[in-house]
Design an enzyme around this catalytic site. Structure first.
Site, PDB file in Angstrom:
ATOM      1  N   GLY A   1       0.835  -1.193   0.000  1.00  0.00           N
ATOM      2  CA  GLY A   1       0.000   0.000   0.000  1.00  0.00           C
ATOM      3  C   GLY A   1       0.873   1.246   0.000  1.00  0.00           C
TER       4      GLY A   1
ATOM      5  N   GLN B   1       3.290   9.991   0.675  1.00  0.00           N
ATOM      6  CA  GLN B   1       4.572   9.304   0.862  1.00  0.00           C
ATOM      7  C   GLN B   1       5.543   9.560  -0.295  1.00  0.00           C
ATOM      8  OE1 GLN B   1       2.444   5.407   1.949  1.00  0.00           O
ATOM      9  NE2 GLN B   1       4.377   5.237   3.040  1.00  0.00           N
TER      10      GLN B   1
ATOM     11  N   CYS C   1       5.842   0.006   7.343  1.00  0.00           N
ATOM     12  CA  CYS C   1       5.465   1.126   6.475  1.00  0.00           C
ATOM     13  C   CYS C   1       6.685   1.506   5.641  1.00  0.00           C
ATOM     14  CB  CYS C   1       5.036   2.296   7.352  1.00  0.00           C
ATOM     15  SG  CYS C   1       4.598   3.768   6.411  1.00  0.00           S
ATOM     16  N   LEU C   2       6.450   1.789   4.360  1.00  0.00           N
ATOM     17  CA  LEU C   2       7.575   2.165   3.493  1.00  0.00           C
ATOM     18  C   LEU C   2       8.221   3.472   3.957  1.00  0.00           C
ATOM     19  CD1 LEU C   2       6.088   1.231   0.000  1.00  0.00           C
ATOM     20  CD2 LEU C   2       7.790  -0.039   1.322  1.00  0.00           C
TER      21      LEU C   2
ATOM     22  N   HIS D   1      -4.545   1.844   7.542  1.00  0.00           N
ATOM     23  CA  HIS D   1      -3.158   2.314   7.650  1.00  0.00           C
ATOM     24  C   HIS D   1      -2.904   3.419   6.616  1.00  0.00           C
ATOM     25  CE1 HIS D   1       1.377   1.526   7.924  1.00  0.00           C
ATOM     26  NE2 HIS D   1       1.246   2.276   6.860  1.00  0.00           N
ATOM     27  N   GLU D   2      -3.313   3.162   5.376  1.00  0.00           N
ATOM     28  CA  GLU D   2      -3.077   4.147   4.302  1.00  0.00           C
ATOM     29  C   GLU D   2      -3.894   5.415   4.526  1.00  0.00           C
ATOM     30  OE1 GLU D   2      -0.611   3.664   2.527  1.00  0.00           O
ATOM     31  OE2 GLU D   2      -0.416   1.554   3.007  1.00  0.00           O
TER      32      GLU D   2
ATOM     33  N   HIS E   1      -2.320   7.887   6.706  1.00  0.00           N
ATOM     34  CA  HIS E   1      -1.306   8.737   6.064  1.00  0.00           C
ATOM     35  C   HIS E   1      -1.917  10.053   5.577  1.00  0.00           C
ATOM     36  CE1 HIS E   1       2.375   6.387   5.969  1.00  0.00           C
ATOM     37  NE2 HIS E   1       1.729   5.315   5.535  1.00  0.00           N
TER      38      HIS E   1
END
Ligand code: NI
Length: 172
Positions: free
Chosen positions: A46, A51, A94-95, A136-137, A140
């Protein structure tokens, strides 16, 4: 498609609240294509536009990895219209928080309203990994990272680890 740079904590940009997309145009589609390419390249499931440094309410998700096929999902202006009281626990990463993982509780089911890749209004009932991933996304988009759910002590430890400067690696 272009692979874009993924911002990492403690980059302040990640703490911005993303803006509503007024219309899904070719610009947004190009961004979604780039986000997908960037996410695949980084082995994520995701990614939110913020990001890659774009404060628009856009997400891409692909949970097809297990079945070895690409099943991209695009979400513009996602909004949770219903969520379960029952929680599910996943170990999240997370990235934007490289190499850090923690168990996080979130509602195990949610219903999301959004615009798709073509700007068409859709409603999706999500459960399991997809429900967690969506939440989660969507965090962000509010400038929230999964580490914000941890104790201050744990969070500070992770941020300190990420901030520590690494020596330059050279190959000669
Ligand atoms: Ni993330």
């Amino acid at each position: 498609m272009t692979i874009r740079k993924i911002l990492t904590e403690p980059d302040k940009f990640l703490r911005q609240i993303s803006k509503t997309v007024l219309k899904v145009t070719d610009d947004e589609r190009r961004l979604m294509d780039d986000m997908l390419e960037t996410m695949y390249d980084a082995n994520g499931i995701g990614l939110a536009a913020i990001q890659v440094g774009v404060p628009k309410r856009i997400l891409v998700i692909d949970l097809g990895k297990k079945e070895n096929k690409n099943m991209p999902l695009f979400f513009v202006n996602p909004k949770i219209i219903k969520k379960n009281d029952k929680l599910a626990t996943y170990e999240e990463g997370c990235l934007s928080v490289p190499d850090q993982f923690a168990e996080i509780d979130r509602p195990n089911k949610c219903t999301v309203e959004y615009l798709d890749y073509n700007g068409k209004k859709k409603v999706l009932d999500a459960d399991g990994l997809l429900a967690t991933c969506l939440q989660h996304e969507m965090d962000h988009l509010e400038g929230i990272l999964f580490i914000d759910y941890l104790s201050k002590l744990k969070r500070d430890y992770i941020i300190k680890k990420l901030t520590k400067s690494k020596p330059d690696r050279i190959v000669v």
